[in-house]
Write a protein that holds these residues in place. Structure first.
Motif, mmCIF file in Angstrom:
data_model
loop_
_atom_site.group_PDB
_atom_site.id
_atom_site.type_symbol
_atom_site.label_atom_id
_atom_site.label_comp_id
_atom_site.label_asym_id
_atom_site.label_seq_id
_atom_site.Cartn_x
_atom_site.Cartn_y
_atom_site.Cartn_z
ATOM 1 N N VAL A 285 -3.759 -9.034 9.680
ATOM 2 C CA VAL A 285 -4.746 -7.963 9.821
ATOM 3 C C VAL A 285 -4.267 -6.693 9.120
ATOM 4 C CG1 VAL A 285 -5.825 -6.392 11.475
ATOM 5 C CG2 VAL A 285 -5.804 -8.852 11.919
ATOM 6 N N LEU A 286 -2.992 -6.379 9.274
ATOM 7 C CA LEU A 286 -2.457 -5.205 8.582
ATOM 8 C C LEU A 286 -2.583 -5.350 7.075
ATOM 9 C CD1 LEU A 286 0.798 -4.320 10.583
ATOM 10 C CD2 LEU A 286 -1.358 -3.057 10.540
ATOM 11 N N ASP A 287 -2.342 -6.548 6.576
ATOM 12 C CA ASP A 287 -2.493 -6.786 5.136
ATOM 13 C C ASP A 287 -3.940 -6.560 4.708
ATOM 14 O OD1 ASP A 287 0.169 -7.438 5.046
ATOM 15 O OD2 ASP A 287 -0.145 -9.611 4.958
ATOM 16 N N SER A 288 -4.889 -7.028 5.507
ATOM 17 C CA SER A 288 -6.305 -6.854 5.177
ATOM 18 C C SER A 288 -6.695 -5.383 5.181
ATOM 19 C CB SER A 288 -7.179 -7.626 6.171
ATOM 20 O OG SER A 288 -6.953 -9.016 6.078
ATOM 21 N N ILE A 289 -6.207 -4.649 6.167
ATOM 22 C CA ILE A 289 -6.513 -3.218 6.241
ATOM 23 C C ILE A 289 -5.871 -2.467 5.088
ATOM 24 C CG2 ILE A 289 -6.094 -1.133 7.615
ATOM 25 C CD1 ILE A 289 -6.484 -2.878 10.119
ATOM 26 N N ALA A 290 -4.652 -2.858 4.736
ATOM 27 C CA ALA A 290 -3.980 -2.220 3.598
ATOM 28 C C ALA A 290 -4.769 -2.438 2.306
ATOM 29 C CB ALA A 290 -2.561 -2.770 3.459
ATOM 30 N N ARG A 291 -5.286 -3.648 2.126
ATOM 31 C CA ARG A 291 -6.092 -3.913 0.928
ATOM 32 C C ARG A 291 -7.382 -3.097 0.957
ATOM 33 N NH1 ARG A 291 -4.206 -9.255 1.823
ATOM 34 N NH2 ARG A 291 -6.097 -9.758 3.023
ATOM 35 N N ALA A 292 -8.012 -3.027 2.119
ATOM 36 C CA ALA A 292 -9.262 -2.272 2.229
ATOM 37 C C ALA A 292 -9.046 -0.789 1.942
ATOM 38 C CB ALA A 292 -9.857 -2.467 3.624
ATOM 39 N N LEU A 293 -7.893 -0.274 2.361
ATOM 40 C CA LEU A 293 -7.592 1.150 2.150
ATOM 41 C C LEU A 293 -7.000 1.431 0.774
ATOM 42 C CD1 LEU A 293 -6.043 2.035 5.640
ATOM 43 C CD2 LEU A 293 -8.190 2.910 4.696
ATOM 44 N N ARG A 294 -6.819 0.386 -0.008
ATOM 45 C CA ARG A 294 -6.228 0.520 -1.358
ATOM 46 C C ARG A 294 -4.839 1.158 -1.286
ATOM 47 N NH1 ARG A 294 -10.466 -2.050 -1.647
ATOM 48 N NH2 ARG A 294 -11.948 -1.976 -3.387
ATOM 49 N N LEU A 295 -4.029 0.724 -0.323
ATOM 50 C CA LEU A 295 -2.700 1.292 -0.156
ATOM 51 C C LEU A 295 -1.766 0.808 -1.250
ATOM 52 C CD1 LEU A 295 -2.046 1.015 3.705
ATOM 53 C CD2 LEU A 295 -3.187 2.832 2.408
ATOM 54 N N THR A 296 -0.855 1.670 -1.639
ATOM 55 C CA THR A 296 0.212 1.259 -2.539
ATOM 56 C C THR A 296 1.199 0.383 -1.760
ATOM 57 O OG1 THR A 296 1.640 3.136 -2.010
ATOM 58 C CG2 THR A 296 -0.001 3.455 -3.766
ATOM 59 N N GLU A 297 2.117 -0.227 -2.471
ATOM 60 C CA GLU A 297 3.129 -1.052 -1.815
ATOM 61 C C GLU A 297 3.945 -0.232 -0.813
ATOM 62 O OE1 GLU A 297 7.030 -3.799 -3.045
ATOM 63 O OE2 GLU A 297 5.499 -3.283 -4.546
ATOM 64 N N THR A 298 4.280 0.983 -1.205
ATOM 65 C CA THR A 298 5.043 1.849 -0.306
ATOM 66 C C THR A 298 4.225 2.249 0.914
ATOM 67 O OG1 THR A 298 6.337 2.722 -2.159
ATOM 68 C CG2 THR A 298 6.323 4.020 -0.130
ATOM 69 N N GLU A 299 2.951 2.576 0.713
ATOM 70 C CA GLU A 299 2.079 2.934 1.832
ATOM 71 C C GLU A 299 1.875 1.742 2.769
ATOM 72 O OE1 GLU A 299 -0.804 6.358 -0.150
ATOM 73 O OE2 GLU A 299 -1.252 4.242 -0.470
ATOM 74 N N HIS A 300 1.774 0.547 2.181
ATOM 75 C CA HIS A 300 1.622 -0.670 2.983
ATOM 76 C C HIS A 300 2.841 -0.867 3.887
ATOM 77 C CE1 HIS A 300 0.385 -5.225 2.932
ATOM 78 N NE2 HIS A 300 0.616 -4.772 4.154
ATOM 79 N N ALA A 301 4.025 -0.697 3.331
ATOM 80 C CA ALA A 301 5.251 -0.827 4.126
ATOM 81 C C ALA A 301 5.293 0.235 5.222
ATOM 82 C CB ALA A 301 6.470 -0.709 3.218
ATOM 83 N N HIS A 302 4.850 1.438 4.901
ATOM 84 C CA HIS A 302 4.830 2.534 5.883
ATOM 85 C C HIS A 302 3.885 2.191 7.032
ATOM 86 C CE1 HIS A 302 5.230 6.616 7.352
ATOM 87 N NE2 HIS A 302 3.925 6.807 7.278
ATOM 88 N N LEU A 303 2.713 1.651 6.707
ATOM 89 C CA LEU A 303 1.762 1.243 7.740
ATOM 90 C C LEU A 303 2.374 0.196 8.666
ATOM 91 C CD1 LEU A 303 -1.059 1.090 9.031
ATOM 92 C CD2 LEU A 303 -1.688 -0.548 7.229
ATOM 93 N N THR A 304 3.081 -0.763 8.088
ATOM 94 C CA THR A 304 3.716 -1.813 8.889
ATOM 95 C C THR A 304 4.776 -1.238 9.806
ATOM 96 O OG1 THR A 304 3.307 -3.440 7.135
ATOM 97 C CG2 THR A 304 4.978 -3.992 8.779
ATOM 98 N N HIS A 305 5.569 -0.293 9.301
ATOM 99 C CA HIS A 305 6.594 0.350 10.140
ATOM 100 C C HIS A 305 5.964 1.104 11.308
ATOM 101 C CE1 HIS A 305 9.471 0.339 6.474
ATOM 102 N NE2 HIS A 305 9.726 -0.674 7.269
ATOM 103 N N LEU A 306 4.833 1.753 11.045
ATOM 104 C CA LEU A 306 4.182 2.532 12.099
ATOM 105 C C LEU A 306 3.548 1.628 13.151
ATOM 106 C CD1 LEU A 306 2.410 5.345 10.031
ATOM 107 C CD2 LEU A 306 4.504 5.543 11.374
ATOM 108 N N ALA A 307 2.929 0.544 12.701
ATOM 109 C CA ALA A 307 2.209 -0.325 13.631
ATOM 110 C C ALA A 307 3.125 -1.279 14.377
ATOM 111 C CB ALA A 307 1.138 -1.121 12.880
ATOM 112 N N LYS A 308 4.206 -1.716 13.714
ATOM 113 C CA LYS A 308 5.096 -2.706 14.321
ATOM 114 C C LYS A 308 6.542 -2.235 14.202
ATOM 115 C CE LYS A 308 3.910 -7.049 13.478
ATOM 116 N NZ LYS A 308 3.184 -7.468 14.689
ATOM 117 N N PRO A 309 6.884 -1.168 14.891
ATOM 118 C CA PRO A 309 8.241 -0.613 14.765
ATOM 119 C C PRO A 309 9.287 -1.511 15.407
ATOM 120 C CG PRO A 309 7.067 0.493 16.528
ATOM 121 C CD PRO A 309 6.065 -0.416 15.859
ATOM 122 N N LYS A 310 10.465 -1.527 14.773
ATOM 123 C CA LYS A 310 11.602 -2.235 15.351
ATOM 124 C C LYS A 310 12.497 -1.184 15.991
ATOM 125 C CE LYS A 310 11.337 -5.813 11.788
ATOM 126 N NZ LYS A 310 12.027 -6.481 10.669
#
Length: 287
Positions: A68-93
């Motif tokens: 789902v995060l990948d789909s949202i990243a594509r919809a938002l036209r995120l860069t690779e760096t922005e995509h990684a940032h979104l993943t860190h925010l949504a699924k923090p370790k």
């Protein structure tokens, strides 16, 4: 930092920058109360329900899947760096990141010896908060006398926003400032529980209106490579290219080097700086 608030504000900011025509949706000319895509439009593009996306944009990302995060990243036209940032925010370790942030970063003596041997190439080491952890003589001559600063002042973000000398050094100061804030934003996504990073952001927010404005934009980017124009107090204007190198055993440590085009006037300026040394550069700053 509040991870839920960071996730919510980041998604809102990325959605606000898109227009229907940017993503192939019709725009019927209806009045839009907010800039950018509506939530229902973004949900449609990502293939999720409006309710599901709304919960995510409200900061509820604990159970969201990678798909789902990948789909949202594509919809938002995120860069690779922005995509990684979104993943860190949504699924923090959280535990792993908290432990890593607590460990002080150090530069191995062999790495310091390496850049000391680079007699004509300015080079410095940056840590996870853009802390300046090591430098060679040419970096001091070109960018500032880091050795004369108190350890807590050796931070690129603090220098850019609080040091008048740094503001006059960079010909395009605003571009440099946005770059610095964007790298800090990326770091905040990786280490939301880092008290030193929170303190740095808090200090800069209080002392610099420009930092507050840039921080609120939620831009993220990793430091890579590019070109900077500098106004040096000794040699005047010069153009240098910078490269950022990472280390396999410490991804939060980066080596940044600067060089000029071979045969250029800027290369001659660097050669002059190499011959004059840091003492003359420091004296020129004081005048």
């Amino acid at each position: 930092m509040d991870q839920r608030a960071e996730l919510s504000e980041f998604l809102r900011s990325r959605r606000a920058r898109l227009k229907p025509e940017d993503v192939g949706l019709p725009d019927f000319g209806r009045h839009r109360r907010v800039p950018g895509l509506r939530r229902e439009e973004l949900a449609q593009l990502a293939g999720v329900s409006v309710a599901y996306y709304t919960r995510l944009e409200q900061g509820n990302g604990q159970n969201v899947s990678t798909e789902v995060l990948d789909s949202i990243a594509r919809a938002l036209r995120l860069t690779e760096t922005e995509h990684a940032h979104l993943t860190h925010l949504a699924k923090p370790k959280a535990k792993k990141k908290r432990a890593a942030a607590a460990r002080p970063q150090k530069v191995r003596p062999q790495l310091q010896q390496l850049i000391d041997a680079m007699e004509t190439v300015p080079a410095l080491f940056l840590g996870r908060r853009l802390d300046i952890l090591g430098w060679n003589r040419m970096a001091r001559s070109l960018l500032g006398d880091f050795a004369a600063m108190a350890p807590e002042e050796r931070n690129m973000a603090r220098l850019i926003f609080l040091d008048p000398n740094a503001r006059s050094l960079y010909a395009d100061w605003e571009s440099k400032a946005i770059e610095v804030v964007s790298v800090l934003r990326l770091c905040a996504g990786c280490y939301p529980d880092d008290p030193q990073l929170s303190a740095l952001v808090g200090e800069l927010s209080v002392k610099s209106e420009e930092f507050r404005s840039m921080w609120a934009a939620h831009t993220v980017q990793d430091k890579g490579h590019g070109v900077k124009r500098l106004h040096h107090p000794l040699v005047g204007e010069l153009t240098v290219a910078y490269e950022t190198l990472r280390f396999p055993d410490d991804h939060d440590l980066s080596l940044v080097t600067y060089h000029a085009e071979p045969g250029s006037r800027s290369e001659e300026s660097l050669r002059l700086l190499s011959g004059w040394g840091v003492d003359e550069a420091v004296d020129a700053d004081a005048r």
